[in-house]
Each structure stands twice: as C-alpha cells, then as structure tokens.
Enzyme design. Sequence first.
Site, PDB file in Angstrom:
ATOM      1  N   HIS A 454       0.824  -1.209   0.000  1.00  0.00           N
ATOM      2  CA  HIS A 454       0.000   0.000   0.000  1.00  0.00           C
ATOM      3  C   HIS A 454       0.858   1.259   0.000  1.00  0.00           C
ATOM      4  O   HIS A 454       0.667   2.165  -0.802  1.00  0.00           O
ATOM      5  CB  HIS A 454      -0.914   0.000   1.232  1.00  0.00           C
ATOM      6  CG  HIS A 454      -1.705   1.253   1.364  1.00  0.00           C
ATOM      7  ND1 HIS A 454      -1.299   2.304   2.150  1.00  0.00           N
ATOM      8  CD2 HIS A 454      -2.833   1.650   0.747  1.00  0.00           C
ATOM      9  CE1 HIS A 454      -2.170   3.275   2.040  1.00  0.00           C
ATOM     10  NE2 HIS A 454      -3.119   2.915   1.201  1.00  0.00           N
ATOM     11  N   CYS A 831      -2.363  34.801 -14.145  1.00  0.00           N
ATOM     12  CA  CYS A 831      -1.188  34.677 -13.298  1.00  0.00           C
ATOM     13  C   CYS A 831      -1.539  34.274 -11.877  1.00  0.00           C
ATOM     14  O   CYS A 831      -0.752  34.391 -10.970  1.00  0.00           O
ATOM     15  CB  CYS A 831      -0.367  35.961 -13.301  1.00  0.00           C
ATOM     16  SG  CYS A 831      -1.280  37.350 -12.654  1.00  0.00           S
TER      17      CYS A 831
END
Length: 875
Positions: A454, A831
């Site tokens: 896992h 931006c």
Amino acid sequence: MSKKYVYLFSEGNASMRELLGGKGANLAEMTNIGLPVPQGFTITTEACTQYYEDGKINDEIMNQIEEGIVKMEEITGKKFGDLENPLLVSVRSGARASMPGMMDTILNLGLNEEVVEVIAKKTGNERWARDCYRRFIQMYSDVVMEVGKKYFEALIDKMKEERGVTQDIELTAGDLKELADQFKAEYKAKIGVDFPDDPKEQLYGAIKAVFRSWDNPRANVYRRDNDIPFSWGTAVNVQEMAFGNWSDESGTGVAFTRDPATGEKKLMGEFLINAQGEDVVAGVRTPQPISALKDVMPEVFEQFEKVCSILENHYHDMQDMEFTIQDRKLYMLQTRNGKRTAKAALKVACDLVDEGMITPKEAVLMIDPRNLDTLLHPTFDQKVLKETPVLSKALGASPGAAAGKIVFTAEDAKEWAARGEKVVLVRLETSPEDIEGMKSAQGILTVRGGMTSHAAVVARGMGTCCVSGCGDITMDEENKRFTLKGKEYREGDPISLDGSTGNIYDGIIPTVDATIGGEFGRIMAWADEYRTMNVRTNADTPKDAAKAIELGAQGIGLCRTEHMFFEADRIAAFREMICADTLEERENALDKILPMQQKDFEGLFKACKGYPVTIRFLDPPLHEFVPTEEEDIALLAESQRKTVEQIKAIIDSLHEFNPMMGHRGLRLAVTYPEIAKMQTRAVIRAAIKVNKENPELNISPEIMIPLAGDATELKYVKDIVVAVADEEIKNAGVKLDYEVGTMIEIPRAALTADDIAKNADFFCFGTNDLTQMTYGFSRDDAGKFLNAYYDRKIFEQDPFAKLDQIGVGKLMKIAIQLGKESNPNLHLGICGEHGGDPTSIEFCNKIGLDYVSCSPYRVPIARLAAAQAAIKQTK
Ligand code: ADP
Ligand code: MG
Ligand code: MG
C-alpha cells in the site's frame, strides 16, 4: 427500453470504461481477446449513481442483477448456495479511474457452514475450504463494519501465538474452523445480528457495501486529490473465484510489463504461493519476485510472459496486472495501464515511440502533467551523499529524496508539517487511513511490505519518496521509537531516505534542485510543437526567473514588486515613505528606493533573455510593511525624528477592517501617485540601460496595474504612468516600446471590460483575487469552513486550487469578449495559482488566453498541460 445496468464480461469492452469502470471494461476486453478470465458480470457506474439517488438498489436494477446471476450460473455451471456445485464469487469495486486500495473487495462470497462442509469433503481439501471461509467472513465483516480489520487480525495473531506459529499458512484446517467461529462471534458482537448464511443476502450486502465505499473518507480524499468527481460512481464486478490458496501449486501475484519505477522494459512483479488476493499487497508474508515463478512453475511462467506481451501490444502501454494460479492454471484478474513514477512515464513514452507503438502526439497525451512535479523535486546533494555512509538499505519503492524528522503516526506527520517541520513518516506498514499523513511527509519508511505494498503504490501516485520493507528495523510504534543498526531512533530524530536506491541515511542530507534533460527534454520538445498557448512564470528575482527560463518559461507573467520592498536594505526607506508627513518627504524616501528597484528590474530583464517581462506595481496595503516589534518601531521613530507614539498612531491609522478590500492595488497609486511614478521610472530606466548594453535583447517592458475596477480609475493611473515613461524615454533620447495593462481581479472590471480595455494593452487574470471576490470569501479564512463544504459535497474542489470554470470562468469569458471587442489587439494571460493547474490550463486554452503564468517549478507541467489542451481542442 429500460436502461441496461448489468453487463456480462462477454458483452463489454475496453471503450466502455465510463459505464463499466476500468476494471470491468478491461475484464471484458481480456475476455474478448481470449485470455483466461474467470467469468462474471459488471453492474454499471450508473447503477451506483442511481443507488445514491434512490438510497437503495431499486427494483429494476435488482431484476437485472438477478438475471445476471442466472446467466453467470449457466456459464459457470455452478449455483449460489448449491450443495453439489456451489458458485463462489468475488465482489470487486472498479471506478472509471483507478483508485488503488481506496474501495473494497470481498472474496469467496457464497460460503456458509453447510457449503464449506460440502466442498471440503468433495475436494478432499479441507484446509482450503476453511481458509476460504475465514477469509470471507473477515473481508465481509471488514467491509460491512468499515474499519473492522484490526479485530480480526488480532484474533489471527492470537491464534498464531497460541499455536506457536508465525505464518498464516501454518494454521491447520481445525485452527481455521475455530477462527471462522470466532470471527462470526465478533461480527455478531459488533453488528448485533448473525453473520448472513444466505449467499444472495451476502451478495446484495456486498454490492451495497461497494457502492457505499465510493463515499468513504479515504476515497473522498483520493478523489479530491486526483480530480475525480463524485458523480462518476463506481461499478461493481461479480466474478467467479479462482483459488490461489488451493495448494502449493497455486498462488497469486501482481506484475508490471515494465518497471514502474524506472520504465525499463522488463517484467516486474511479485507473487506468493498458496495465497489469496490481498496477501501480496498487505505484506502478510514477504512475496517472491516474479522471476522466481520461472523455477516454481516454468510452464505457467511462460504462459504469463505471453499474456504480458499480448496485453502490451493490445493496449499500447505498460500494463499492471493481477493474476492467480489455481493448481498450475493461470487466471487473469485485472489489467490496466500501470501507474508509474514520472521518470518511468517519460521513459516508457519515449520507448513506445521508438518501438513504433505510439506517435509523439500520443506520447504527449499519455503523461499526466501533475506527475512531473516529482521530477522537479530536489534530489540529494551528490557530494554530501557520497561522503555519507549508508545506514541501511530496503526497497526503493518510490523515488525522490527525503530528509526530515522522524514521526510515527499519520496524525503527527500532518501536525508537524502544518507547523512547518519537514518530517519522515516511519511505520510498520501503512494503511489507507494514513493517506493524509503520507501526503504531509517528505518521505515514508515502512518496516514491512514489498514494491506493491500500500505504502509503495500510494507514495508513487503522490510522487512522495518511499522506502519500504526495511526488515532491519525493530519497531516499537507504541512508544514512538525504533532501533536500526544498533542505534535507537526517537520522534524528532533526523533521517534521510533515497526512494530510488532504497538507501537510508542517518541525519539530514541536503537536497539540490532538479533539471530537465534526456527523456524529459524530448517529451517537452514534443509538447512545445503542439502547444499554442505560451507559458510564462511568476518570478520576482533574477534567480527564480533564470530557473524558470531554464525550465522553458517564455518570460515573466507576474513580477510582484512588493517582494522587493521587504529586503533588509530597503524596508527602512519604504517605512520612511509610509510615515512621511509631506509629499516632499515621501519623494525623498522613494528616491532612495528608485536605484535599487531599477537594479532589480535590470536583473530580471537580463535573466529573461529578451522574453517579455510583466511588472506589477505595488499591490498590498501599506500596513503590511510597517514594523510590529517595539524595537523596530523605536528605530523607525528615531530615524523619522518622531516619537514612538506618533509612529504608533500612523500604524494604527493604517489599520483596515477588510484589508483585502482596502487601500491597496491601484488605489495606492491614486492617493500616492509618486509611488507609481517611482516604479515607472525604475522600469523604463532599467529597460533603456539593458537595451543599451544588450541591444539584441530588445526589451519592451509590460507594466501591469493591479486591482482596477473602473475605467476612469485605471485611466487616471495609466496617464500618470505614460506621462512619466514618455518623459524618461524622451530624456534618454532613445526609442522604447512599452505596454501598460491591468489585472482583471475584481468582478466589476470583468463586467466593464469594454471600457477598461480602452486603457489597457493587456489583461492578466488574477484569479486568486477574482475567485475571492466572486465568491465573496477570503482566501486566508476559507480553509476553516471549506472542509465542511467538501464533507457535504457542496464543493468537490478548492476553488483557489482549481479554477471555478462556471462562475469565475464566466466572468473571464465576459471580460475577454468585451475586452477584445473594444481593443482587438488586447493580449491575455492568467497569473493566479491556477496558471499551473492542468485542468485550469485546459480551460484557459479553451477561452483563448495567450499565456498562462505559474511558479518556476510548475512551468514544465504547464507546458505539457497546454500541449494536451491544444491537442484535445483540435480533436
Ligand atoms: P483492488 O482494486 O484493491 O486491487 P481487486 O478487486 O482487484 O481490488 O481485488 C484484489 C485482489 O483480490 C485481486 O488482486 C485478486 O488477487 C483477488 N481477487 C479478486 N477477484 C478474484 C477472483 N475472482 N478470484 C481470485 N482472486 C480474486
Ligand atoms: Mg486489483
Ligand atoms: Mg491580486
């Protein structure tokens, strides 16, 4: 006709992933191409969605499942609950996108005391029959009780201890029978009713549990991280069992057709003899490498190799497969395009192009831009690394370099990281509950588990460094300490991990930045061919700008000038400016800053090698710059020849109840035009100077005025800027082109963009502020209540991380349309944080932005995402 909710494997195919889930679609595809797949049927993702709508499995779906069962019984020649020939099945979840370990699977369903007796007798393999039953009760209970696993594991451990054995396989048929009884008693104690004996009841219980698991907390976290909407739902696969726990000539395993860590073309994987399902990934026993299968069962290995190459050639991609061997017969249980490290993704893509399996365009499409993040992470400083002895070595399960303080629980990892500590999470083994803690850690070190454990799978998916299976460690999780090579390590002690080599080092090894080369460079070059949008960077220093240009940025989309004012050598002058009483005093202070600011811009222009540079004028409210410490206030008072009280009064006067909506952005330039004038002079003088020294750069700066909300307001500031710029240019006697544009971050600016555009050469969407102002909640405070929104599924994503395309996106579209109508030459960029997010980038491409601007290390991600967006859009 009514909707079809249930498909036999023989009725589906790989293209039906949305309906059948990835697992179901590929089980169908493997069936179609004649591979050995235990047969069964898939209940569609639409049935799952319907289940959530109805709060139950409705009659229509019930009927179709019943029909599916009948057909499955015909195909297999077995019957549920039959004493002659009982049908045993697995019930497996499978969403459209693979979510390893996030949802539940139940094996050996269909057993009860009676059936177990019969199959034990009939097969003469009582141990197997008992093993199946105890596993079934365990898994079913776990899924029904959600986190019941630990109770059953405790019972197994107790049994092993009593019998004086260490491995599950050493338990006898009698032991397993006893365990099954204990499990059932545990079930009754916890749930309050008897464990179900009726196979049909078991089946419906399991199907519902899989549907429910789509909404479990770890699945929800995983979905949010991976952009998977709740509305997709999960499919459920009901499949005849193949028994890897049948005998010592049986087993189960997982394999990749190429190395998922490096991309190297060679079979990789692990298997366990006499085992079932989770045993391999759960780290119950340590598995053998797949190559060992060649010695154990050569003919099965040969067949498996053939299947691997059939699957790769069929899917044109690296496959991740799960298989089971029952009595020397191979069964394929799953295949999918394998998850891989960024490094492997690049190598596999390039190799597949070179092998003629895919085109460069397909190569560009097959790489997840978010994955590249890991390659842009630091690696160890090689010099220090060479001088540091290796403390211990385990499996390099997920590459990267990690150095930090040891923590022992996922909660601690989260907590420590939240207060700015770099941590390494050390665990016996990880479980899906640990996922958030794993995300907070620089690296993960586990004592147990292989390459497919896992921890390894999840870490690779997150791009977090992971070293697994370090058996040298003697762990004492309870007391938060472990010993390794005779040294005791406690919480907070420093340690370093190399996720590529599996090396573990004592202490902190410094890390260095990554660069683009080799296969990375090849993919990026292909991406640039297809990309139509430019990618710029947000950078305030020449160093960041140079890094971004190296990573492929085509200029600066956002230089935040306020960052420059915080530097030690100029904050004093800036505070003088703020505390000044008269215009003259203010101008004097600004005069001190001017040459420094000019130098900053010169550095940026040079670093950007002639690419455009957008400089945003001062944006934050002034109170952010004033001192808070008594000492600093006293110093300021002295230099200003004022009293401490007077300075404090000035500071108090700057206080705002709502600073984000306060005296900031171009509002500062309206009240203090001299600030904008100084910044204009600095920009223009810097450009003139750099152009004089480097004519080939031919700089034409872009000045960006933040926070406009009104056309007249913008014009007022723009006129000041233009007047000063033109005066500077005239005085210098040169020619210089420059642009003045604005940010669109206030909804009113978007709504009146036609007027705004008359005074702007460009728009740059500041989507952080625009999101904040469109929703009307503060970016700094929203975190506190947004979790409740995720829990209640009001929001699936953080709108500050993923652009809200519906609302904020609509404002952007309005602004673009109105802006272009009145100023066809207007150029457009973004931006905000969103400029580096792949799904947001796709949206930006669609609505016609000319560029996105993001932080330097996200530039390659944006280049790839922009290429994918362009390719998808032309399709
Ligand atoms: P996950 O999505 O977590 O990988 P799966 O549904 O693939 O869950 O099941 C996990 C494991 O259970 C498989 O890898 C396989 O070993 C085993 N398994 C599932 N279905 C069957 C089956 N019909 N016969 C034998 N083993 C099975
Ligand atoms: Mg699986
Ligand atoms: Mg802003």
